[in-house]
Design a protein around this motif. Sequence first.
Motif, short mmCIF file in Angstrom:
data_model
loop_
_atom_site.label_atom_id
_atom_site.label_comp_id
_atom_site.label_asym_id
_atom_site.label_seq_id
_atom_site.Cartn_x
_atom_site.Cartn_y
_atom_site.Cartn_z
N ARG A 26 0.81 -1.08 0.00
CA ARG A 26 0.07 -0.06 -0.15
C ARG A 26 0.74 1.29 0.03
N ASP A 27 2.01 1.15 -0.23
CA ASP A 27 2.88 2.45 -0.39
C ASP A 27 3.02 2.99 -1.67
N LEU A 28 1.93 3.92 -1.77
CA LEU A 28 1.88 4.56 -3.07
C LEU A 28 2.53 5.67 -3.27
N THR A 29 3.53 6.13 -2.15
CA THR A 29 4.53 7.04 -2.37
C THR A 29 5.47 6.67 -3.47
N ALA A 30 5.65 5.28 -3.75
CA ALA A 30 6.54 4.54 -4.70
C ALA A 30 6.03 4.98 -6.04
N LEU A 31 4.59 4.95 -6.38
CA LEU A 31 4.25 5.29 -7.78
C LEU A 31 4.76 6.55 -8.32
N PRO A 32 4.77 7.80 -7.63
CA PRO A 32 5.55 8.90 -8.54
C PRO A 32 6.94 8.81 -8.85
N ARG A 33 7.57 8.07 -8.05
CA ARG A 33 8.89 7.87 -8.13
C ARG A 33 9.30 7.00 -9.21
N LEU A 34 8.42 6.07 -9.44
CA LEU A 34 8.45 4.95 -10.41
C LEU A 34 7.96 5.68 -11.89
N VAL A 35 7.12 6.43 -11.86
CA VAL A 35 6.42 7.26 -13.12
C VAL A 35 7.61 8.14 -13.54
#
Length: 365
Positions: free
Chosen positions: A61-70
């Motif tokens: 549930r660590d959604l903070t990783a999504l912008p880093r991946l994007v």
Amino acid sequence: MRVLHVITGLAAGGAETQLRHLLRHSAADAEVIALTNPGAVADALRADGVPVSCVDMRGNRDLTALPRLVGRIRAGRFDVVHTHLYRAMLFGRLAARLAGVRHVVATEHSLAATTIEGRPRDRAGVRALYLAAERLGRLTVAVSERVAGAMVEWGVPAERIRVVPNGIDLDAFAFDGAARAEARARLGLAPEAFVVGAVGRLVPTKRFDVLVRALPAMPGAVLLIAGEGPLRTTLAELAARLGVRERVLLAGEVDDMRGMLSAVDVLGSPSTEETFGLAILEALAAGLPTAYACCPALDGLPAGAAPRARRADPTPEAFAAALTALRGDPAREVPPAARHYDIARAAAAIDALHSELVTGARAAA
């Protein structure tokens, strides 16, 4: 062609090792991003010259990783994003779309009849998220016909599935007498000992307890299990209760799989939830006789393709009998089944698929 592979983690495992071997034979300009746990396979990829990074995801549930991946996908200007394993399929497909990548593909390594990645697949929300993420990609590669069938049964349209079987790097697993002697010395195994090998995560679906329970009927045999997981203590306690603890060696993650397979005399695989049977094919590539309960990679091949691979019921009695019967076969011949799944062929098929996605022209099979 610029290709980014996104995978959940890079600890030693079947999907992770398969990715490494594919990239060693791929013509693409490839990079790899792990969501978490950049372990032994990450080091091996870097040694091969493949750029590897990690977005340090802290949990499902660590959604903070999504912008880093994007951001990393957008900066890399990739033509294709290819995802592997459940969490990476969810986050990798979404991130690729948000980064503006049009050509997104996944490989399904682990969907079986009742499990996905060794866990029950009927957990709340797992199927719904899987099917929602699947629509964000162009198609999904299944590593066997059995996996393709499980995907269709789960709700993935058949026309969005392409079967590309896993491949085996024969050179990486070829028997090596010097490596056998070195590995046995390092592990404390006598040169003359009869050693049964097993490879995989220590999870219930691998059923390694069957091999431990088989040992009392195999006097003098040693069981060497290469892999780590939550059942390590459980297996050790079972071995102690059966009086065979001194004959069970839990080696943990093994970097030198060639040395490990050279060190053992036969491989046992009692799992009934295999999606391909990669460990079995790797053992065959090392010239090992093998007793197994399930191996989709061998299903459909001619009977003589793997003459020293013996199917057994997943019970201690059946595996004790099968492994004992294979004990007297010292030959290390590589059977046709292992050569059938040549890694170069698999890598070429994946490269052709990526080219097809970008150019719109389907390559000849």
